[in-house]
Design a protein around this motif. Structure first.
Motif: not given
Length: 245
Positions: A6, A8-11, A79, A81, A86-89, A118
């Motif tokens: 994956r 990731y992107a910022a919220p 968030h 998306l 942003c799976h880690h969130r 992570h």
């Protein structure tokens, strides 16, 4: 290497913790629809109790948010998306009976599994990961049990270990499926205290629970499902007033 490939992107700024609009879902190969036209927005920082009878769609709703069940209609945003961006969130705690407690891992290894989101597929845990796990084990009173096989734990200890795996992910959105079921009073008090600390820290928490008597003292908001639909969404204080009435 991003976990599972994956990226990731910022919220998205000012977006809620999650939004579901017109979500309908069924499990692959099953004829029955488990969620029907679900629309729900939960702002960042809300502490939500998800209630309803067995089979009402509570666990299915968490699985949609966790990316484990794909809707057949509607949209899901975390968030702002798409699910998985942003799976880690997002940290998901399954019901305790979904785990094979005969699997030969220790409590520490089970909890450490929460850091893999992570680490990616190739990296091994480092000193920072070990420190996070040690801190969580201590907070959940599991340090003395860290080397024990998970099958040797009591029900309350198992639930705390599963919560530990969730907490070390350090996610912003926590989805907890019946963390208070069939546990001792001490474990319940510990879990409630930890969830309150997370709420005070601004985390968004959604908890499936059948224990409606304590909702007002623990949660801010109640969402009730029946037959795969949302039938109520109101402050927990209002739910308490309805129970007393």
């Amino acid at each position: 290497m991003p976990y599972g490939g994956r990226r990731y992107a910022a919220p998205v700024a000012d977006a809620p913790a999650f939004s579901l609009h017109g979500v309908t879902a069924a499990y692959p190969g099953a004829a029955a629809t488990v969620l029907r036209d679900i629309t729900l927005d939960v702002p960042i920082g809300d502490h939500v109790a998800l209630i309803g009878p067995n089979g009402s769609g509570k666990s299915s709703l968490l699985k949609v948010l966790a990316g484990l069940l794909r809707p057949s209609a509607g949209t899901v945003h975390i968030h702002g998306l798409g699910v998985g961006v942003c799976h880690h969130r997002v940290a998901y705690l399954s019901q305790r009976n979904a785990i094979d407690w005969r699997f030969p891992v220790t409590v520490r290894e089970l909890v450490m599994a929460g850091r893999f989101v992570h680490l990616g597929w190739l990296r091994r845990p480092g000193a920072a990961d070990e420190a996070v796990v040690a801190r969580v084990l201590d907070r959940l009173d599991l340090t003395s049990l860290a080397a024990r096989q998970i099958g040797e734990l009591s029900g309350g200890q198992q639930q705390r270990a599963l919560l530990g795996r969730t907490l070390v992910q350090e996610a912003d959105l926590l989805l907890l499926d019946e963390p208070f079921t069939a546990i001792d009073g001490e474990s319940r008090d510990t879990i409630e205290s930890v969830l309150q600390e997370l709420h005070d820290a601004g985390k968004t928490i959604v908890v499936v629970t059948h224990d409606t008597d304590r909702i007002a003292g623990v949660f801010e908001r109640v969402v009730e499902l029946r037959d795969g639909r949302i039938v109520a969404d109101h402050p927990a204080s209002l739910h308490a007033a309805e129970v007393l009435w």
